[in-house]
Design an enzyme around this catalytic site. Structure first.
Site, PDB file in Angstrom:
ATOM      1  N   ARG A  53      32.053 -14.269  -1.654  1.00 44.45           N
ATOM      2  CA  ARG A  53      31.512 -15.189  -0.653  1.00 44.45           C
ATOM      3  C   ARG A  53      30.687 -16.264  -1.359  1.00 44.45           C
ATOM      4  O   ARG A  53      30.411 -16.178  -2.563  1.00 44.45           O
ATOM      5  CB  ARG A  53      30.671 -14.431   0.381  1.00 44.45           C
ATOM      6  CG  ARG A  53      29.659 -13.520  -0.306  1.00 44.45           C
ATOM      7  CD  ARG A  53      28.371 -13.422   0.382  1.00 44.45           C
ATOM      8  NE  ARG A  53      27.688 -14.677   0.476  1.00 44.45           N
ATOM      9  CZ  ARG A  53      27.021 -15.246  -0.538  1.00 44.45           C
ATOM     10  NH1 ARG A  53      26.966 -14.688  -1.736  1.00 44.45           N
ATOM     11  NH2 ARG A  53      26.410 -16.392  -0.356  1.00 44.45           N
ATOM     12  N   ALA A  55      30.469 -20.715  -0.978  1.00 43.56           N
ATOM     13  CA  ALA A  55      31.542 -21.716  -0.965  1.00 43.56           C
ATOM     14  C   ALA A  55      32.296 -21.854  -2.298  1.00 43.56           C
ATOM     15  O   ALA A  55      33.528 -21.742  -2.325  1.00 43.56           O
ATOM     16  CB  ALA A  55      30.961 -23.055  -0.508  1.00 43.56           C
ATOM     17  N   ARG A  96      38.826 -18.194   6.050  1.00 48.10           N
ATOM     18  CA  ARG A  96      37.518 -18.630   6.573  1.00 48.10           C
ATOM     19  C   ARG A  96      37.568 -20.157   6.759  1.00 48.10           C
ATOM     20  O   ARG A  96      38.124 -20.854   5.909  1.00 48.10           O
ATOM     21  CB  ARG A  96      36.373 -18.261   5.616  1.00 48.10           C
ATOM     22  CG  ARG A  96      36.148 -16.763   5.494  1.00 48.10           C
ATOM     23  CD  ARG A  96      34.869 -16.450   4.728  1.00 48.10           C
ATOM     24  NE  ARG A  96      33.684 -16.631   5.551  1.00 48.10           N
ATOM     25  CZ  ARG A  96      32.434 -16.571   5.079  1.00 48.10           C
ATOM     26  NH1 ARG A  96      32.217 -16.356   3.788  1.00 48.10           N
ATOM     27  NH2 ARG A  96      31.397 -16.735   5.878  1.00 48.10           N
ATOM     28  N   GLN A 203      22.358 -11.790   3.231  1.00 52.79           N
ATOM     29  CA  GLN A 203      22.669 -12.290   1.880  1.00 52.79           C
ATOM     30  C   GLN A 203      21.397 -12.607   1.098  1.00 52.79           C
ATOM     31  O   GLN A 203      21.382 -12.512  -0.124  1.00 52.79           O
ATOM     32  CB  GLN A 203      23.541 -13.559   1.968  1.00 52.79           C
ATOM     33  CG  GLN A 203      24.959 -13.334   2.453  1.00 52.79           C
ATOM     34  CD  GLN A 203      25.105 -13.495   3.951  1.00 52.79           C
ATOM     35  OE1 GLN A 203      24.174 -13.241   4.714  1.00 52.79           O
ATOM     36  NE2 GLN A 203      26.265 -13.924   4.398  1.00 52.79           N
ATOM     37  N   ASP A 244      27.910 -25.306   2.554  1.00 52.76           N
ATOM     38  CA  ASP A 244      29.330 -24.950   2.622  1.00 52.76           C
ATOM     39  C   ASP A 244      30.211 -26.168   2.780  1.00 52.76           C
ATOM     40  O   ASP A 244      31.384 -26.150   2.425  1.00 52.76           O
ATOM     41  CB  ASP A 244      29.576 -23.977   3.777  1.00 52.76           C
ATOM     42  CG  ASP A 244      29.068 -22.604   3.380  1.00 52.76           C
ATOM     43  OD1 ASP A 244      27.850 -22.373   3.505  1.00 52.76           O
ATOM     44  OD2 ASP A 244      29.878 -21.800   2.879  1.00 52.76           O
TER      45      ASP A 244
HETATM   46  O1  MRU Z   1      28.890 -16.531   4.734  1.00 56.54           O
HETATM   47  P1  MRU Z   1      28.555 -16.793   3.312  1.00 56.54           P
HETATM   48  O2  MRU Z   1      27.732 -15.711   2.696  1.00 56.54           O
HETATM   49  O3  MRU Z   1      29.785 -17.126   2.484  1.00 56.54           O
HETATM   50  O4  MRU Z   1      27.648 -18.110   3.349  1.00 56.54           O
HETATM   51  C1  MRU Z   1      27.275 -18.693   2.142  1.00 56.54           C
HETATM   52  C2  MRU Z   1      26.316 -19.814   2.249  1.00 56.54           C
HETATM   53  O5  MRU Z   1      25.955 -20.236   3.318  1.00 56.54           O
HETATM   54  C3  MRU Z   1      25.876 -20.441   0.953  1.00 56.54           C
HETATM   55  O6  MRU Z   1      24.584 -20.958   1.076  1.00 56.54           O
HETATM   56  C4  MRU Z   1      26.835 -21.574   0.586  1.00 56.54           C
HETATM   57  O7  MRU Z   1      28.153 -21.150   0.597  1.00 56.54           O
HETATM   58  C5  MRU Z   1      26.530 -22.148  -0.754  1.00 56.54           C
HETATM   59  S1  MRU Z   1      26.934 -21.041  -2.089  1.00 56.54           S
HETATM   60  C6  MRU Z   1      26.601 -21.873  -3.532  1.00 56.54           C
END
Ligand code: MRU
Length: 353
Positions: A53, A55, A96, A203, A244
């Site tokens: 997970r 981005a 996703r 997270q 993201d």
């Molecule tokens: O649902 P997730 O855990 O994939 O969400 C991730 C985020 O919101 C992060 O802050 C984003 O992807 C940036 S990662 C460098």
């Protein structure tokens, strides 16, 4: 530096007949388990269920997953092979919707395959593997450059708030929001990081707290609802989150709760920064209102980590992301420099057309 031993968040192991190794982020911090992914479905499921997970890591996983999906295709005519590439890419793209890195990486892989002209299917497969590895290497370099760009914002003694995980786990290495912290730490500066736990999937408390404490950085977890209280006490000097997808005007989608933090930061005159590589910008959309927001299974709220955390059939809202308007973002920390003020013109100046 993030010390996960020799383990990387995601990497390709071996040659074309090798596998993708990913840290299963759903098991952290209790267990550090590396999954061996050998086929397309395993990667799709790993992205969907957030084993991999963040981005940039999702983009890398998709590129590598595409290779897994087509590597056993027979030596057939190139047009049929390219059709298989498209089918695998379309499938991965359905995992996703919000992080633009997923679509960016898949488009790059499709273009690579098409650009191979008169090459054989075998040559295209090998070129796709090289491209997927290059996407990972470039991401590591972009994260380091983001770190160098943002490091100057962290003064000795600072209190920094972050949300979700935009660290080494979410990227090839170092992260985006966390990269300036790793470099400031390396430079010997002392500072304190406050990570919001990030409901519903935690997270922040599971992943950010884990990787920062592994690196010896002073990190404290707070419940999401405590952020305003902490800012009002004057303990937060700046906020840095990841993104993201950043629209052409600088509106930025990130983990649900980010927008609320930005509003709080604005109310308390705390500068709010978003760190993101150019691969997270989507300049085809004019503003954040056009960013698709993922809705996740309400059981992530009702049955948090397998325990009944709400009445079993109660209706729940479960958007995974929200959009922070550009006007609330003090600066965008990118691998090509700081975008400040945040607007379309300045984004074009820093990132190019
Ligand atoms: O649902 P997730 O855990 O994939 O969400 C991730 C985020 O919101 C992060 O802050 C984003 O992807 C940036 S990662 C460098």
């Amino acid at each position: 530096m993030m010390d996960m031993g020799t383990v990387k968040s995601i990497e390709w192991v071996g040659e074309l007949d090798g596998h993708v190794a990913i840290i299963d982020q759903t098991l952290l911090p209790a267990k550090l388990v590396v999954l061996k992914c050998q086929d397309l479905d395993t990667i799709w499921e790993a992205i969907k269920s957030l084993r991999v997970r963040g981005a940039p890591a999702i983009g890398i996983a998709a590129a590598m997953g595409l290779v897994l999906g087509v590597r056993r295709e027979p030596d057939q005519d190139v047009a049929t092979f390219l059709k298989r590439v498209d089918e695998a890419a379309d499938y991965l793209a359905s995992s996703r919707p919000t992080a633009v890195n997923l679509f960016w990486a898949l488009d790059r892989m499709r273009c690579k395959a098409r650009a191979m002209g008169t090459s054989s299917v075998g040559e295209i497969k090998r070129a796709l593997l090289e491209e997927a590895k290059r996407i990972r290497e470039e991401d590591a370099a972009m994260c380091r450059a983001i770190g160098r760009c943002g490091e100057q914002l962290i003064k000795d003694g600072a209190g920094i708030m972050t949300h979700c995980n935009a660290g080494g786990l979410a990227t090839a290495e170092l992260g985006t929001a966390l990269a300036p912290m790793y470099l400031a730490h390396e430079a010997g500066r002392r500072f304190r990081v406050f990570t919001c736990e990030t409901r519903p999937l935690l997270q922040g408390s599971r992943l950010t707290a884990w990787e920062l404490s592994q690196a010896g950085i002073d990190v404290t977890v707070l419940c999401d609802s405590m952020a305003g209280w902490l800012m009002a006490r004057g303990e937060v000097d700046l906020v840095i989150t990841g993104a993201d997808r950043v629209a052409a005007n600088g509106d930025a989608a990130n983990k649900i709760g980010t927008y609320g933090l930005a509003v709080l930061a604005d109310a308390h005159k705390v500068p709010f920064y978003v760190a993101a590589p150019s691969s997270s910008f989507d300049r085809s959309i004019s503003s954040g209102s056009r960013i698709p927001i993922e809705e996740r299974d309400a059981d992530e709220i009702r049955r948090g980590f397998g325990r009944l955390t709400a009445p079993p059939d109660v209706s729940c809202l479960c958007p995974a992301f929200d959009v922070t308007p550009a006007r609330l973002i003090h600066g965008l920390i990118t691998e090509r420099g700081l975008v400040q003020p945040v607007n379309e013109l300045r984004i074009r100046e820093v990132l190019g057309e």
